[in-house]
Design a protein around this motif. Structure first.
Motif, short mmCIF file in Angstrom:
data_model
loop_
_atom_site.label_atom_id
_atom_site.label_comp_id
_atom_site.label_asym_id
_atom_site.label_seq_id
_atom_site.Cartn_x
_atom_site.Cartn_y
_atom_site.Cartn_z
N ALA A 167 -13.46 -10.55 0.94
CA ALA A 167 -13.58 -9.58 2.02
C ALA A 167 -14.47 -8.44 1.52
CB ALA A 167 -12.21 -9.04 2.42
N LEU A 168 -15.08 -7.75 2.44
CA LEU A 168 -15.91 -6.60 2.13
C LEU A 168 -15.28 -5.37 2.75
CD1 LEU A 168 -18.56 -5.31 1.07
CD2 LEU A 168 -19.61 -5.92 3.27
N ALA A 169 -15.13 -4.32 1.97
CA ALA A 169 -14.48 -3.12 2.47
C ALA A 169 -15.30 -1.88 2.14
CB ALA A 169 -13.07 -2.98 1.88
N LEU A 170 -15.19 -0.89 2.99
CA LEU A 170 -15.80 0.42 2.80
C LEU A 170 -14.70 1.46 2.76
CD1 LEU A 170 -18.50 2.19 2.89
CD2 LEU A 170 -17.96 2.48 5.32
N ARG A 171 -14.73 2.36 1.77
CA ARG A 171 -13.69 3.36 1.63
C ARG A 171 -14.28 4.75 1.42
NH1 ARG A 171 -12.49 5.31 -3.86
NH2 ARG A 171 -14.32 6.39 -3.06
N GLY A 172 -13.59 5.75 1.98
CA GLY A 172 -13.97 7.14 1.76
C GLY A 172 -12.74 8.02 1.83
N TYR A 173 -12.96 9.33 1.64
CA TYR A 173 -11.87 10.30 1.77
C TYR A 173 -12.28 11.34 2.81
CZ TYR A 173 -10.09 8.26 -2.53
OH TYR A 173 -9.61 7.38 -3.46
N ALA A 174 -11.35 11.63 3.72
CA ALA A 174 -11.65 12.56 4.81
C ALA A 174 -10.39 13.35 5.15
CB ALA A 174 -12.14 11.79 6.04
N ASP A 204 -2.05 15.55 0.84
CA ASP A 204 -2.69 16.80 0.40
C ASP A 204 -3.72 17.29 1.40
OD1 ASP A 204 -4.66 14.90 0.12
OD2 ASP A 204 -4.99 15.21 -2.02
N GLY A 205 -3.60 16.83 2.65
CA GLY A 205 -4.55 17.22 3.68
C GLY A 205 -5.69 16.24 3.87
N HIS A 206 -5.81 15.27 2.96
CA HIS A 206 -6.85 14.26 3.06
C HIS A 206 -6.23 12.87 3.13
CE1 HIS A 206 -9.42 17.60 1.87
NE2 HIS A 206 -10.46 16.86 2.23
N ALA A 207 -7.02 11.95 3.64
CA ALA A 207 -6.58 10.56 3.75
C ALA A 207 -7.61 9.64 3.13
CB ALA A 207 -6.36 10.18 5.21
N ASN A 208 -7.14 8.53 2.62
CA ASN A 208 -8.02 7.43 2.24
C ASN A 208 -8.28 6.65 3.52
OD1 ASN A 208 -8.68 4.60 1.58
ND2 ASN A 208 -8.30 5.18 -0.54
N VAL A 209 -9.53 6.57 3.93
CA VAL A 209 -9.88 5.88 5.17
C VAL A 209 -10.90 4.79 4.86
CG1 VAL A 209 -9.39 7.86 6.64
CG2 VAL A 209 -11.69 7.57 5.73
N GLY A 210 -10.85 3.73 5.64
CA GLY A 210 -11.80 2.66 5.40
C GLY A 210 -11.71 1.54 6.41
N TYR A 211 -12.55 0.57 6.18
CA TYR A 211 -12.61 -0.61 7.05
C TYR A 211 -12.98 -1.81 6.19
CZ TYR A 211 -14.49 -4.04 10.31
OH TYR A 211 -14.73 -5.21 10.99
N GLY A 212 -12.36 -2.96 6.48
CA GLY A 212 -12.69 -4.17 5.75
C GLY A 212 -12.60 -5.39 6.65
N GLY A 247 -18.50 0.87 -1.19
CA GLY A 247 -18.11 -0.46 -0.76
C GLY A 247 -17.61 -1.30 -1.92
N HIS A 248 -16.90 -2.38 -1.60
CA HIS A 248 -16.32 -3.20 -2.64
C HIS A 248 -15.97 -4.57 -2.08
CE1 HIS A 248 -14.29 -4.14 -6.35
NE2 HIS A 248 -13.12 -4.30 -5.77
N LEU A 249 -16.12 -5.61 -2.91
CA LEU A 249 -15.69 -6.95 -2.54
C LEU A 249 -14.29 -7.20 -3.06
CD1 LEU A 249 -18.90 -9.04 -3.31
CD2 LEU A 249 -17.96 -8.52 -1.05
N LEU A 250 -13.49 -7.89 -2.25
CA LEU A 250 -12.12 -8.22 -2.63
C LEU A 250 -11.98 -9.74 -2.71
CD1 LEU A 250 -12.02 -5.64 -0.49
CD2 LEU A 250 -9.61 -5.76 -1.03
N PRO A 251 -11.67 -10.28 -3.89
CA PRO A 251 -11.48 -11.73 -4.03
C PRO A 251 -10.09 -12.13 -3.57
CG PRO A 251 -11.20 -10.66 -6.16
CD PRO A 251 -11.54 -9.57 -5.17
N LEU A 252 -10.00 -12.78 -2.43
CA LEU A 252 -8.72 -13.05 -1.79
C LEU A 252 -8.00 -14.24 -2.40
CD1 LEU A 252 -9.86 -12.57 1.91
CD2 LEU A 252 -8.89 -10.85 0.37
#
Length: 393
Positions: A167-174, A204-212, A247-252
Motif C-alpha cells: 500500500a502507499l500512504a501519505l502522512r502529515g501533521y496538522a 496536543d492540539g495536532h493530529a496525525n493525518v493521512g491517506y493510503g 510518503g511511504h510504502l507498506l508491505p502487507l
C-alpha cells in the motif's frame, strides 16, 4: 560510531520498533549477550506512520520489563469509522495512544541500550552467510542476525525473498480539525478500493493525518497531488496548515507465513508484516521482534545458533498464522463495498462486533462468531434511507 570487526552474539539491522524489540527480547532472556543494534539514522528520527500505539504493544513490552513509554501522552479512547455518510463511533475496549515515531522509537532504543545493547550508526549494504557466522559488509560478524530494516530490507533481499502486496500512504501533521478532537477517525474511500483517510488526535492540539490505498498492478500508483486530493475529499479540512508530509510504502501481510530457517531472521516490516485491513504494523513489529530476540538467545544458549530460525518459526507460526489467515480473508471481503458497509452497520448495532473488529485490525484478533453473525444480520437487513443509527456515547 561505525561498527568494528568485533564478533557479536546478535546483530540487529534496523533500530525501529522491531529491531529495538529484538534486542530487548534477547537481553531479557540473557543479559550477558553481546548485542549490536545497527541503524543508518541517528535517533531521534522521523518515520512515516499513523503513530497509533495499541495497548497490546505496551503489554508485550511489559513482558521484557519496558514500561512508562507513553505515561506523558494523552490516551485516545474513541474510534470513529465511516464511509460515504455511514458513521459509527464507539469507545474502544482499551485506549490507544498517538505517539510520533520520532518520540516512540527513540524511547524504545533508549530502553534497548539501557538493557545492554550497543547502538551503532551504520548502513548495512551486504550480507554473507558463512559456515559459522553471518558477515555484514565484510567486517561485522554475528552468530545470529535479525533483519528489522523495514520495507526496503537489505537483509530480506539478501535472503532472496520478495515482498507481496503493498500500500502507499501519505502522512502529515496538522491542527486537529473541529469535530475530530479526542478521537481516532478513519474514513474509508468509496472510489479507490481498498483505501482510507485518517485523523488521529495526538492530544496536543495536532493530529496525525493521512491517506493510503493498496496498489494494484492494473492501475498506476497515485501521485502526491492525487493522495492529497483524496485525503481532503474524505476528510475535508484535514490538510489545512499541515506540515511534515511524507510518503511511504507498506508491505502487507498475507495468509502465508514462512520465516527463513538458519541464522538470519526477519521481523516487522522487513518480514512483510503490516495488517492489510488497517495498515497497523507496530504490534507485529514488537511481537515478532521480541520473539526473534528470544529465539536467538535460546539458540545461542544451546550452542546451536543455526537453529535460531527454526525456533523463531515455531513460535511465530503459533502466534501469527491463524490471525494472518483471518486478516487476509477479512481484507478480501472488505474490498466489496456491501460487506464493508455491513461491518459498519454491525458495529453500530453491537459493541461486541465493534470490539472484535478493532482487535482484528490492531493485534491478534480473528473473525469471531460475533463478527460473522453481525455481518450476516446486517447484510440481510434492508438499509434504511436515512442510514445507520449511531450508538450513543
Amino acid at each position: 560510531m561505525a561498527p568494528t570487526s568485533t564478533r557479536w552474539d546478535l546483530v540487529v539491522v534496523g533500530a525501529g520498533p522491531a529491531g529495538a524489540a529484538a534486542a530487548l527480547g534477547a537481553l531479557y532472556a540473557d543479559a550477558s549477550l553481546r548485542v549490536a543494534l545497527l541503524d543508518r539514522a541517528g535517533f531521534p528520527r522521523d518515520k512515516v506512520c499513523g503513530d497509533g500505539v495499541a495497548p497490546h504493544v505496551l503489554d508485550l513490552l511489559a513482558e521484557v520489563r519496558v514500561t512508562g513509554l507513553v505515561d506523558d501522552r494523552v490516551p485516545v479512547g474513541r474510534l470513529r469509522l465511516g464511509r460515504g455518510g455511514l458513521v459509527v463511533e464507539r469507545r474502544t475496549a482499551r485506549p490507544a495512544w498517538v505517539v510520533p515515531r520520532r518520540i516512540f522509537d527513540a524511547r524504545l532504543v533508549d530502553a534497548a541500550v539501557a538493557a545492554g545493547a550497543r547502538l551503532l550508526r551504520h548502513r548495512v549494504r551486504d550480507l554473507r552467510q558463512d559456515t559459522d557466522a553471518v558477515v555484514l559488509d565484510g567486517k561485522v560478524c554475528a552468530a545470529v542476525v535479525v533483519g528489522a530494516d523495514g520495507d526496503h530490507s537489505v537483509v530480506r533481499r539478501a535472503l532472496g525473498r520478495s515482498r507481496g502486496p503493498v500500500a502507499l500512504a501519505l502522512r502529515g501533521y496538522a491542527p486537529v480539525a473541529s469535530g475530530r478532537r479526542g478521537v481516532q477517525v478513519i474514513e474509508f474511500g468509496t472510489r479507490h478500493q481498498p483505501s482510507y483517510a485518517w485523523s488521529f488526535d495526538r492530544g496536543d492540539g495536532h493530529a496525525n493525518v493521512g491517506y493510503g490505498e493498496v496498489l494494484h498492478g492494473g492501475r498506476p500508483a497515485p501521485t502526491r497531488a492525487q493522495l492529497f486530493e483524496r485525503l481532503e475529499a474524505l476528510l475535508p479540512g484535514a490538510t489545512e496548515e499541515g506540515r511534515n508530509w511524507a510518503g511511504h510504502l507498506l508491505p502487507l501481510s498475507t495468509a502465508r507465513w514462512h520465516p527463513p530457517a538458519g541464522r538470519v531472521l526477519l521481523a516487522g516490516d522487513a518480514a512483510c508484516l503490516v495488517n492489510p485491513l488497517t495498515g497497523e504494523g507496530i504490534h507485529y513489529a514488537v511481537a515478532t521482534g521480541i520473539a526473534a530476540g528470544r529465539a536467538a538467545a535460546a539458540a545461542l544458549r544451546d550452542g546451536r545458533p543455526e537453529r535460531a530460525g527454526e525456533r523463531y518459526a515455531r513460535v511465530t507460526r503459533r502466534i501469527l498464522l491463524p490471525h494472518l489467515r483471518h486478516t487476509a480473508l477479512a481484507a478480501r471481503l472488505a474490498r466489496t463495498a456491501g460487506v464493508l458497509e455491513a461491518g459498519l452497520r454491525a458495529s453500530a448495532a453491537d459493541q461486541r462486533v465493534f470490539d472484535d473488529l478493532v482487535e482484528l485490525g490492531l493485534a491478534r484478533g480473528r473473525l469471531t462468531p460475533a463478527i460473522a453473525f453481525g455481518l450476516g444480520r446486517a447484510l440481510l437487513t434492508p438499509v434504511r434511507p436515512t442510514g445507520c443509527p449511531q450508538e450513543p456515547a
